[in-house]
Design a protein around this motif. Sequence first.
Motif, short mmCIF file in Angstrom:
data_model
loop_
_atom_site.label_atom_id
_atom_site.label_comp_id
_atom_site.label_asym_id
_atom_site.label_seq_id
_atom_site.Cartn_x
_atom_site.Cartn_y
_atom_site.Cartn_z
N ARG A 1 4.39 -19.25 52.43
CA ARG A 1 3.20 -20.61 52.04
C ARG A 1 3.36 -20.29 50.99
O ARG A 1 2.31 -21.48 50.14
N VAL A 2 2.37 -19.03 50.69
CA VAL A 2 2.24 -18.74 49.08
C VAL A 2 2.95 -18.66 48.22
O VAL A 2 2.11 -18.55 46.99
N GLY A 3 4.14 -18.98 48.62
CA GLY A 3 4.82 -18.66 47.64
C GLY A 3 5.84 -17.70 47.12
O GLY A 3 6.70 -17.48 45.77
N TYR A 4 6.06 -16.22 47.64
CA TYR A 4 6.92 -15.23 47.41
C TYR A 4 7.76 -16.26 48.31
O TYR A 4 8.38 -17.21 49.59
N ARG A 5 8.82 -16.04 47.07
CA ARG A 5 10.37 -16.34 47.45
C ARG A 5 11.58 -14.98 47.59
O ARG A 5 12.47 -15.66 47.60
N HIS A 6 11.27 -14.16 46.78
CA HIS A 6 11.79 -13.09 47.46
C HIS A 6 12.15 -11.86 48.36
O HIS A 6 10.43 -11.74 48.47
N PHE A 7 12.53 -11.48 49.43
CA PHE A 7 12.03 -10.83 50.43
C PHE A 7 13.47 -9.23 50.73
O PHE A 7 14.24 -9.82 50.04
N ASP A 8 12.57 -8.21 50.97
CA ASP A 8 12.87 -7.35 50.63
C ASP A 8 13.31 -5.94 52.04
O ASP A 8 12.45 -6.29 52.55
N THR A 9 14.32 -6.78 52.79
CA THR A 9 14.70 -5.70 53.62
C THR A 9 15.93 -4.62 54.10
O THR A 9 16.67 -4.58 52.83
N GLU B 1 16.05 -7.86 60.32
CA GLU B 1 16.51 -8.93 59.48
C GLU B 1 17.11 -10.16 60.53
O GLU B 1 16.86 -11.13 59.54
N GLU B 2 17.05 -10.00 61.15
CA GLU B 2 17.39 -11.17 62.12
C GLU B 2 16.30 -12.38 62.20
O GLU B 2 16.09 -13.78 62.19
N ALA B 3 14.66 -11.17 62.61
CA ALA B 3 13.09 -12.18 62.70
C ALA B 3 12.89 -11.98 61.29
O ALA B 3 12.35 -13.77 60.77
N LEU B 4 13.83 -12.03 59.78
CA LEU B 4 13.36 -12.46 59.02
C LEU B 4 14.10 -13.51 59.18
O LEU B 4 13.91 -14.76 57.96
N GLY B 5 15.28 -13.89 58.33
CA GLY B 5 16.53 -14.40 59.00
C GLY B 5 15.68 -16.13 59.07
O GLY B 5 16.00 -16.76 58.89
N ARG B 6 15.06 -15.70 60.77
CA ARG B 6 14.66 -16.91 61.60
C ARG B 6 13.76 -17.18 61.12
O ARG B 6 13.55 -19.03 60.71
N GLU B 7 12.82 -16.96 60.27
CA GLU B 7 11.40 -16.99 59.79
C GLU B 7 12.17 -18.07 58.61
O GLU B 7 11.75 -19.32 58.07
N ILE B 8 13.01 -17.46 57.61
CA ILE B 8 13.43 -18.25 56.24
C ILE B 8 14.28 -19.47 56.53
O ILE B 8 13.63 -20.35 55.99
N GLN B 9 14.90 -19.69 57.15
CA GLN B 9 15.16 -20.63 58.59
C GLN B 9 14.25 -21.53 58.76
O GLN B 9 14.18 -23.05 58.37
N THR C 1 17.11 -9.44 49.22
CA THR C 1 17.81 -7.81 49.05
C THR C 1 17.58 -7.40 50.37
O THR C 1 16.22 -7.66 51.40
N SER C 2 18.89 -6.64 51.28
CA SER C 2 18.58 -6.10 51.78
C SER C 2 19.63 -4.53 51.35
O SER C 2 20.24 -4.58 50.53
N LYS C 3 19.57 -4.18 52.23
CA LYS C 3 20.47 -2.45 51.98
C LYS C 3 21.33 -1.26 53.10
O LYS C 3 20.86 -1.97 54.32
N VAL C 4 21.92 -1.16 52.71
CA VAL C 4 23.24 -1.00 53.35
C VAL C 4 22.52 1.17 53.69
O VAL C 4 22.14 1.76 53.28
N TRP C 5 22.81 1.46 55.43
CA TRP C 5 21.72 3.16 55.94
C TRP C 5 23.12 4.07 55.29
O TRP C 5 23.93 3.48 55.65
N THR C 6 22.50 5.01 55.44
CA THR C 6 23.08 6.14 55.25
C THR C 6 24.79 6.27 56.03
O THR C 6 25.70 7.03 56.14
N THR C 7 24.86 5.86 57.47
CA THR C 7 25.81 5.90 58.44
C THR C 7 25.99 4.55 58.47
O THR C 7 27.27 5.35 59.21
#
Length: 210
Positions: A71-79, A86-94, A106-112
């Motif tokens: 609402r306040v204008g953020y358009r870059h989300f780092d997960t 990730e799933e909850a973030l995607g749902r709110e963006i939709q 932005t997302s990141k691949v974990w060491t495993t």
Amino acid sequence: MLKNISWIKSTCCFRNANEPCRIIFLLNQGENANEQSNRSGEWRQNSLLGFGVYKIKKGEEFERVIREAIRVGYRHFDTAKIYGNEEALGREIQKSGVPREQIFITSKVWTTDLGYEATKKAFEQSCKKLNVTYLDMYLIHFAGPRYLEAWKAMEELYSEGKIKVIGVANFEIQHLKNVIKSAAHIILRWHLQRGIVVIPKSSNPQRILR
């Protein structure tokens, strides 16, 4: 070798003089001038100020925080996969109704999940959870085993248009040097395959051989 890379953006901070705690290396390979200009414009507009979602509690609080950030204008989300949201973030963006092209994710691949096949699988899983067909930026979260194989997989995903920017986080200097060597070889090959004259320079016998 680095001058053959279209552009690099890095940020670092240090806990002390010998211990880097965060380095991001962003690689944009082989685009023509117009494509570079268009993409750098998108980068400046959508991604310079990001909103981190690490440790935000799941459920109603998470939904409220993301709604307010949009609402306040953020358009870059780092997960990241390890954040578990990730799933909850995607749902709110939709739900926000903001067009996908105006959101920078932005997302990141974990060491495993490092390694050629494992990283590609982890990427697809992140996209599925976020309900997107591509990621704006995908990072290796830490330099665990097989990180160079993971980088190779990410380069291929980049070439396929599935990732707009690839990079790393929390790398030490030697890890970063290894990635840069790998990237430089690919960029040289890209130019040669297209019949573009390339004149690398080095006084190091090992680098001349490579």
